[in-house]
Design an enzyme around this catalytic site. Sequence first.
Site, PDB file in Angstrom:
ATOM      1  N   TYR A 192       6.179 -21.047  12.475  1.00 17.14           N
ATOM      2  CA  TYR A 192       5.249 -22.187  12.463  1.00 17.14           C
ATOM      3  C   TYR A 192       5.845 -23.358  13.250  1.00 17.14           C
ATOM      4  CZ  TYR A 192       2.364 -25.906  10.291  1.00 17.14           C
ATOM      5  OH  TYR A 192       1.515 -26.971  10.053  1.00 17.14           O
ATOM      6  N   GLN A 227      -2.159 -24.643  15.537  1.00 16.41           N
ATOM      7  CA  GLN A 227      -1.356 -23.663  14.807  1.00 16.41           C
ATOM      8  C   GLN A 227      -2.001 -23.339  13.455  1.00 16.41           C
ATOM      9  OE1 GLN A 227       1.403 -22.496  16.258  1.00 16.41           O
ATOM     10  NE2 GLN A 227       2.222 -21.190  14.626  1.00 16.41           N
ATOM     11  N   GLU A 228      -2.596 -24.350  12.842  1.00 16.08           N
ATOM     12  CA  GLU A 228      -3.193 -24.166  11.524  1.00 16.08           C
ATOM     13  C   GLU A 228      -4.530 -23.427  11.586  1.00 16.08           C
ATOM     14  OE1 GLU A 228      -2.140 -24.708   8.582  1.00 16.08           O
ATOM     15  OE2 GLU A 228      -0.417 -26.041   8.802  1.00 16.08           O
ATOM     16  N   SER A 229      -5.410 -23.860  12.450  1.00 17.90           N
ATOM     17  CA  SER A 229      -6.795 -23.371  12.388  1.00 17.90           C
ATOM     18  C   SER A 229      -7.398 -22.974  13.715  1.00 17.90           C
ATOM     19  CB  SER A 229      -7.687 -24.461  11.770  1.00 17.90           C
ATOM     20  OG  SER A 229      -7.752 -25.589  12.643  1.00 17.90           O
TER      21      SER A 229
END
Length: 366
Positions: free
Chosen positions: A324, A195-197
Amino acid sequence: MSCKGEGGRRSEASQGAGERHETEAFTLRDILDAGELIAGTLSGPETYYTFRDRGFGLHYELAEDFASSLGVRLRVEVARDTAELMRWLESGEVDLLALPLPSSDSTLSCRNGWLVRVPSTELARAVDEWYSPGLLASLKAKTAQRKAAPPVRRKARPQMLNAGKGVISAYDALFQRYAQRIGWDWRLLAAQCYQESAFDPRAVSWAGARGLMQIMPSTGERLGLDDPWDAEQSIAAATRYIAQLEARFNDIPDRRERIRFVLAAYNGGAGHVRDAMALARERGSDPKRWGEVEPYVLLLQRPEYYTKPCVRYGYMVGSETASYVSGIEARWRQYCGHASAHVAPRQSSRHESKVRPRDAFLLDSL
């Protein structure tokens, strides 16, 4: 509330007006000597808000630029309303109001609509000499470009390297090692990383977060992160941060619920999440169940909610935080259908370990 540094010429803005002491307004020379410009403002998407430990907002960014032009640091004080702002300015507790407001007999209006006290003519002149419509237009264009751009500049890898073999990423061994330290299912940590990167160790977000786990420079400094581009360092620092957030939400007894709040705080900030919990409690919802708090995370984007007395941290980019958490949960369920939860225990020379891994308990509610 005081949203930047502490101490200095004035008491904390969160104190009542009767607790503050009348002070003389600092001259421009005093501000330069002190090395600090104090700007009063209101919370809002165009004025000032925080996201991942960093300030944003058109007038905040203008104030940063002005402070930089003077060679001083900026401190921002966020008031409840314009009446409180005017009291701060008239008492000399702040140097200027960094948002457009009508002037009064005791204030001077600068070219960009900011206000200073009548005696602060040199400060007003400095603002007018620094400001130009072109600067405002440039910052507006930068903001629009930032909103239109992808949230994270990254080279996306596949969500799973090999679903048949249960291989999620090239970093699975690191997720397994560091997830054990916080008692998380390693596949949850992998889902958060994607999800972040999208598993790109060189990813950079619009807010300035870096690396696999998208850690902000200021947060990384506190966590002892030396190289944000190093995969293991990023994952290790993220789990240290997660452990800190778990401690901040240890009043939530249900572990699965607590994880949702921790994820929300990782993205949007613990203070904003606490604000949403306070709103939920005020409206009779359960503040310790994410499903009942999430609507208030979204409502913190509306002024009638982020200006309520129980809200301490103001405007929040709530839609990003809500998506998120839901995105990570959905991906975690997907990973649970393909990758094993088993993590090999540390070897013992005496006997085989039969202790159930801590992350296994998290699977009971899936």
